[in-house]
Design an enzyme around this catalytic site. Structure first.
Site: not given
Ligand code: KIV
Length: 287
Positions: A128, A195, A58-59, A126, A97
């Site tokens: 969090e 992280e 989600d970056s 993924k 994510d």
């Molecule tokens: O969204 C992302 O890029 C991440 C990485 C920083 C692990 O979760």
């Protein structure tokens, strides 16, 4: 040896990376390589360079959409980019994510969101956090959805955490992180992103839970594998670069004016340096 080491050189000719193959490589002591990826073109470049795990992170809120955090990213955005990567994917393991707001309210809501991402082509989702997230992880894994957990700096909670700071620094915070990691492993998480946590703590968590592959970002050299945001490691991100990032388009020690490596060469160097334990260098990139 590499996850791909028995294979001929082209991704199309390689057997797909799977959880058992990743676990076998990790058990041999091989470091795993993950990079974020959001589109078809980079999927091909990253696979050609030998990256084993692609994370549709989600970056993308920051590096694709120009947001200042990951909070505005929606499930629809994630499914769109996951499908872009999945269409081009030949052999890498594909993780997507779960965005902010797509899994917190109940395990059943999380399942619906995970199903949308798996239908778009993800092989693992993924999410969090520890604490209340643990039961959601159990709910998903019991229903056959591979889960990557994420502890330490969890960007979806940036406001609650008070900014992008190192997590688990004092004894009490480290104990909570250790307990969360143990609970997530017990709930069936097959992978855990760590992280921005001290190297020693990341190494302890990795050694304590060999069944849960840890992927570090700003967490030192002791994790099972490494991940970086693609645009960061290609030197494309504006502003101050976090200490844990290396610009792989630059030869180590070269000045900013020196001519850089191509994108493909930079990604190949990332893979080679992670495998050979040249990245991360804890003295430079660790906490
Ligand atoms: O969204 C992302 O890029 C991440 C990485 C920083 C692990 O979760």
């Amino acid at each position: 040896m590499s996850v791909h080491s028995l294979d001929t050189s082209t991704p199309a000719a390689r057997p797909s990376v799977s959880l058992p193959r990743l676990r076998e490589a990790a058990a041999r002591g091989e470091k795993l390589t993950m990079l974020t990826c959001y589109d078809a073109t980079f999927t091909r470049v990253l696979e050609d360079a030998g990256v084993e795990i692609l994370l549709v992170g989600d970056s993308l809120g920051n590096v694709i959409q120009g947001q200042t955090s990951t909070l505005p990213v929606t499930l629809e955005h994630m499914a769109y980019h996951t499908a872009c990567v999945a269409r081009a994917r030949r052999s890498a393991w594909l993780v997507a994510d779960m965005p902010f707001g797509s899994y917190e309210s109940s395990p059943a809501h999380a399942l619906d969101s995970a199903v949308a991402l798996m239908r778009a082509g993800a092989q693992m989702v993924k999410l969090e956090g520890g604490g209340v997230t643990v039961e959601t992880v159990r709910f998903l894994t019991e229903r056959g959805i591979p889960v990557c957990a994420h502890l330490g700096l969890t960007p979806q909670r940036v406001h609650a955490l008070g900014g992008f700071r190192i997590q688990g620094r004092d004894d009490a915070a480290a104990a909570i992180l250790r307990a969360d990691a143990a609970a997530l492993a017990e709930a069936g998480a097959a992978m855990l992103v760590l992280e921005l946590v001290p190297s020693t703590l990341a190494r302890q968590i990795t050694e304590a839970h060999p069944q849960m592959m840890t992927i570090g970002i700003g967490a030192g050299a002791g994790t099972t594998g490494q991940v970086l945001v693609l645009h960061d490691m290609l030197g494309l991100t504006s502003g101050k670069r976090p200490r844990f990032v290396r610009d792989f388009t630059r030869e180590p020690g070269s000045d900013a004016g020196a001519s850089g490596l191509s994108v493909a060469q930079a990604v190949q160097r990332y893979v080679a340096d992670v495998k050979a334990l040249r990245f991360p260098d804890e003295a430079v990139h660790g906490y």
